[in-house]
Write a protein that holds these residues in place. Structure first.
Motif, PDB file in Angstrom:
ATOM      1  N   LYS A 179       0.816  -1.153  -0.166  1.00 41.20           N
ATOM      2  CA  LYS A 179       0.127  -0.144  -0.029  1.00 41.20           C
ATOM      3  C   LYS A 179       0.808   1.234   0.036  1.00 41.20           C
ATOM      4  O   LYS A 179       1.545   1.287   0.960  1.00 41.20           O
ATOM      5  CB  LYS A 179      -0.976   0.015   1.150  1.00 41.20           C
TER       6      LYS A 179
ATOM      7  N   GLY B  28      -7.374   4.685  -4.882  1.00 41.65           N
ATOM      8  CA  GLY B  28      -8.055   4.493  -3.734  1.00 41.65           C
ATOM      9  C   GLY B  28      -9.698   4.397  -4.001  1.00 41.65           C
ATOM     10  O   GLY B  28     -10.206   4.750  -5.168  1.00 41.65           O
TER      11      GLY B  28
ATOM     12  N   TRP C 130      -8.550   1.802  -0.605  1.00 41.80           N
ATOM     13  CA  TRP C 130      -7.966   0.704  -0.359  1.00 41.80           C
ATOM     14  C   TRP C 130      -8.770  -0.317   0.366  1.00 41.80           C
ATOM     15  O   TRP C 130      -9.468   0.032   1.453  1.00 41.80           O
ATOM     16  CB  TRP C 130      -6.473   1.095   0.218  1.00 41.80           C
TER      17      TRP C 130
ATOM     18  N   GLU D 293       0.444   5.398  -0.803  1.00 40.16           N
ATOM     19  CA  GLU D 293      -0.749   6.218  -0.960  1.00 40.16           C
ATOM     20  C   GLU D 293      -0.265   6.940  -2.408  1.00 40.16           C
ATOM     21  O   GLU D 293       0.856   7.613  -2.449  1.00 40.16           O
ATOM     22  CB  GLU D 293      -0.783   7.418   0.261  1.00 40.16           C
ATOM     23  N   THR D 294      -1.096   7.066  -3.128  1.00 36.80           N
ATOM     24  CA  THR D 294      -0.859   7.609  -4.537  1.00 36.80           C
ATOM     25  C   THR D 294      -1.926   8.461  -5.264  1.00 36.80           C
ATOM     26  O   THR D 294      -3.217   7.751  -5.015  1.00 36.80           O
ATOM     27  CB  THR D 294      -0.407   6.432  -5.660  1.00 36.80           C
TER      28      THR D 294
END
Length: 233
Positions: free
Chosen positions: A111, A118, A120, A113-114
């Motif tokens: 995981k 999302g 997730w 965060e990008t």
């Protein structure tokens, strides 16, 4: 096995296409033996199994075979790789209706965060995330039929062309599909139904007391950003 121009055109326009007799009887018997051995070692006759690549290397080899890789390449171009595999099985004992939905998530190693990715979730200890449309349009799924799947045995059905409309929110699906063309796709053992992940699809309960085993393998030639990696590379 090669995709004809009409089949690739249908997949692009409609969101799905059927490839008949991709595997012969002996090849299907080999796939069946491998899958059933794996099921018994994991959880018996479970109606579905995720994470098959991690526990069943023979299926990973199958997904990388010349036959399937060539077909995926003709559809996606460049160098597609198998990114996930799931088994679905409907029987008289495990019989459920699959409501209309899109396949909006992918599986990644970690995981991270990008932007654009999302929400997730975690399923069977795997990281699932919904990517942007630009990633999903570079994904194709092959539904390999291990058993005959006539109309009365839970054959998949599609809303023709719905993959072209991007993400359709779940609460809007029933209203959105009013008046749209629905196509039911029966299949025989050895057939493959190729589908775009965002095509609206559903399946009914089986009406016959037989297996309806489908090996669902996903491929992509997309490059993930920001250090994200496909889980099964």
């Amino acid at each position: 096995m090669s995709a004809t121009t009409s089949q690739t055109s249908q997949l692009k326009a409609d969101g799905f296409a059927t490839f008949s007799n991709v595997f012969d009887t002996d090849e299907i018997a080999e796939i069946e033996t491998v899958i059933e051995k794996h099921r018994q070692s994991q959880s018996g006759k479970s109606p579905g199994l995720r994470n098959i690549f991690s526990h069943c290397p023979e299926i990973k080899v199958l997904a990388q075979s010349d036959k399937l890789h060539k077909l995926a390449t003709e559809i996606l171009g460049e160098n597609p790789v198998p990114i996930n595999a799931t088994l679905f099985d409907k029987t008289e004992e495990s019989n459920w209706y699959v409501t209309w939905h899109q396949d909006r998530s992918i599986v990644v190693k970690n995981k991270i965060e990008t932007p654009g990715f999302g929400p997730w979730s975690i399923k069977d200890k795997m990281n699932y995330v919904q990517p942007p449309f630009q990633i999903l349009e570079k994904v194709v799924a092959f539904r390999i039929h291990i058993d005959n799947c006539p109309e009365q045995n839970g054959a998949i059905k599609f809303v023709k062309g719905s993959h072209k409309h991007g993400f359709i929110e779940p609460e809007q699906i029933n209203k959105w599909r009013e008046g749209k063309e629905v196509v039911l796709c029966p299949a025989k053992a050895g057939d493959i139904i190729a589908m775009h992940p965002l095509i609206l699809h559903a399946s009914s309960q089986v009406l016959e007391p037989t297996n309806r085993r489908v090996l669902h393998i996903e491929y992509s030639d997309a490059k993930l950003p920001n250090g994200l990696e496909w889980l099964f590379l």
